[in-house]
Design a protein around this motif. Structure first.
Motif, PDB file in Angstrom:
ATOM      1  N   HIS A  98       0.939  -1.631   0.312  1.00 56.38           N
ATOM      2  CA  HIS A  98      -0.158  -0.245  -0.187  1.00 56.38           C
ATOM      3  C   HIS A  98       1.094   0.837  -0.098  1.00 56.38           C
ATOM      4  N   LEU A  99       0.201   1.837  -0.123  1.00 53.97           N
ATOM      5  CA  LEU A  99       1.131   3.543  -0.706  1.00 53.97           C
ATOM      6  C   LEU A  99       0.644   4.305   1.082  1.00 53.97           C
ATOM      7  N   SER A 100       1.380   4.666   1.559  1.00 55.12           N
ATOM      8  CA  SER A 100       1.133   5.490   2.895  1.00 55.12           C
ATOM      9  C   SER A 100       0.922   6.498   2.816  1.00 55.12           C
ATOM     10  N   ALA A 101       0.755   7.658   3.900  1.00 55.10           N
ATOM     11  CA  ALA A 101       0.059   8.605   3.564  1.00 55.10           C
ATOM     12  C   ALA A 101       1.493   9.893   2.268  1.00 55.10           C
ATOM     13  N   ARG A 102       2.472   9.525   3.057  1.00 57.59           N
ATOM     14  CA  ARG A 102       3.721  10.272   3.068  1.00 57.59           C
ATOM     15  C   ARG A 102       4.134   9.628   0.974  1.00 57.59           C
ATOM     16  N   GLY A 103       3.814   8.482   1.576  1.00 52.21           N
ATOM     17  CA  GLY A 103       3.574   7.915  -0.143  1.00 52.21           C
ATOM     18  C   GLY A 103       2.605   8.872  -1.010  1.00 52.21           C
ATOM     19  N   ARG A 104       1.751   8.851  -1.178  1.00 49.13           N
ATOM     20  CA  ARG A 104       0.472   9.541  -1.758  1.00 49.13           C
ATOM     21  C   ARG A 104       0.999  10.998  -1.756  1.00 49.13           C
ATOM     22  N   ALA A 105       1.268  11.899  -1.289  1.00 50.74           N
ATOM     23  CA  ALA A 105       2.368  12.985  -0.972  1.00 50.74           C
ATOM     24  C   ALA A 105       2.858  13.042  -1.894  1.00 50.74           C
ATOM     25  N   THR A 106       3.691  12.252  -1.795  1.00 49.33           N
ATOM     26  CA  THR A 106       4.904  12.268  -3.006  1.00 49.33           C
ATOM     27  C   THR A 106       4.453  11.647  -4.474  1.00 49.33           C
ATOM     28  N   HIS A 107       3.179  10.966  -4.404  1.00 49.17           N
ATOM     29  CA  HIS A 107       3.259  10.884  -5.953  1.00 49.17           C
ATOM     30  C   HIS A 107       1.977  12.300  -6.071  1.00 49.17           C
ATOM     31  N   ARG A 108       1.323  12.218  -5.726  1.00 52.36           N
ATOM     32  CA  ARG A 108       1.240  13.659  -5.763  1.00 52.36           C
ATOM     33  C   ARG A 108       1.546  15.256  -6.522  1.00 52.36           C
ATOM     34  N   ARG A 109       2.708  15.138  -5.626  1.00 53.52           N
ATOM     35  CA  ARG A 109       3.984  15.931  -6.390  1.00 53.52           C
ATOM     36  C   ARG A 109       4.426  15.540  -7.039  1.00 53.52           C
ATOM     37  N   VAL A 110       5.179  14.905  -7.413  1.00 52.28           N
ATOM     38  CA  VAL A 110       5.229  14.124  -8.468  1.00 52.28           C
ATOM     39  C   VAL A 110       4.906  14.098  -9.721  1.00 52.28           C
ATOM     40  N   ALA A 111       3.708  13.637  -9.407  1.00 59.47           N
ATOM     41  CA  ALA A 111       2.671  13.365 -10.866  1.00 59.47           C
ATOM     42  C   ALA A 111       2.423  14.967 -11.507  1.00 59.47           C
ATOM     43  N   VAL A 112       2.530  15.256 -11.295  1.00 58.49           N
ATOM     44  CA  VAL A 112       2.476  17.349 -11.874  1.00 58.49           C
ATOM     45  C   VAL A 112       2.961  17.328 -12.321  1.00 58.49           C
ATOM     46  N   LYS A 113       4.866  16.718 -11.809  1.00 55.49           N
ATOM     47  CA  LYS A 113       6.380  17.005 -12.918  1.00 55.49           C
ATOM     48  C   LYS A 113       6.625  15.833 -13.897  1.00 55.49           C
ATOM     49  N   VAL A 114       6.178  14.772 -13.629  1.00 58.45           N
ATOM     50  CA  VAL A 114       6.433  13.931 -14.816  1.00 58.45           C
ATOM     51  C   VAL A 114       4.682  14.195 -15.536  1.00 58.45           C
ATOM     52  N   SER A 115       3.869  14.598 -15.676  1.00 58.13           N
ATOM     53  CA  SER A 115       3.093  15.193 -16.611  1.00 58.13           C
ATOM     54  C   SER A 115       2.832  16.341 -16.811  1.00 58.13           C
ATOM     55  N   GLU A 116       3.893  17.429 -16.426  1.00 58.33           N
ATOM     56  CA  GLU A 116       4.573  18.347 -17.448  1.00 58.33           C
ATOM     57  C   GLU A 116       5.875  18.268 -18.628  1.00 58.33           C
ATOM     58  N   VAL A 117       6.129  17.191 -18.244  1.00 62.79           N
ATOM     59  CA  VAL A 117       7.134  16.240 -18.704  1.00 62.79           C
ATOM     60  C   VAL A 117       6.451  15.496 -20.497  1.00 62.79           C
ATOM     61  N   GLU A 118       5.379  15.282 -19.638  1.00 63.61           N
ATOM     62  CA  GLU A 118       4.696  13.550 -20.764  1.00 63.61           C
ATOM     63  C   GLU A 118       4.487  15.181 -21.955  1.00 63.61           C
ATOM     64  N   ALA A 119       3.743  16.220 -21.139  1.00 62.16           N
ATOM     65  CA  ALA A 119       2.824  17.156 -22.681  1.00 62.16           C
ATOM     66  C   ALA A 119       3.795  17.256 -23.238  1.00 62.16           C
TER      67      ALA A 119
END
Length: 141
Positions: A98-119
């Motif tokens: 499972h993702l921990s609360a810290r993992g969920r926060a990391t995912h939210r933060r990094v997903a934005v940056k990865v999405s920008e690269v992909e876009a």
């Protein structure tokens, strides 16, 4: 065109897809390195983000990561408190990640940056759709 309609100049589909995948991975890895993550760690975080928990076999299927590598990746995510393991209540022989609360926060933060690269890559929607269909046909996530 050569035999069976295969192009005789340029790269084959396999070559083109491999080059494209490596180019995308390189760009994404640059972003992930700044976050202290590897591509394999990101793939696990991303796979876990939409689920309540996944068994290692399911994670391997979704990330296309081999068993020994996946175990090391999950161990590292557990060590850094990004994820945790829990025995499956429905089947005590299985362990879910499972993702921990810290993992969920990391995912939210990094997903934005990865999405920008992909876009920034400017891949048309119809190409993304074709790639998703191809992956679905071959049993990939």
């Amino acid at each position: 065109m050569g035999p069976r309609g295969v192009a005789t100049t340029g790269l084959s589909l396999t070559g083109s897809l491999t080059r494209a995948a490596r180019a995308v991975a390189t760009r994404v890895e640059q972003v992930l390195a700044k976050e202290g993550l590897t591509l394999d760690q990101w793939l696990v975080l991303d796979a876990l983000s939409g689920n309540g928990g996944l068994a290692m076999a399911d994670l391997a299927d979704r990330t296309l990561t081999t068993g020994p590598t996946l175990t090391r990746v999950v161990d590292k995510l557990v060590t850094t408190a990004q994820a945790y393991r829990e025995v499956d209540a429905a089947d005590r022989r299985r362990v879910l990640v499972h993702l921990s609360a810290r993992g969920r926060a990391t995912h939210r933060r990094v997903a934005v940056k990865v999405s920008e690269v992909e876009a920034d890559l400017g891949v048309p929607d119809e190409v993304l759709g074709a790639l998703r269909r191809l992956g679905a046909r071959t049993g990939s996530p």
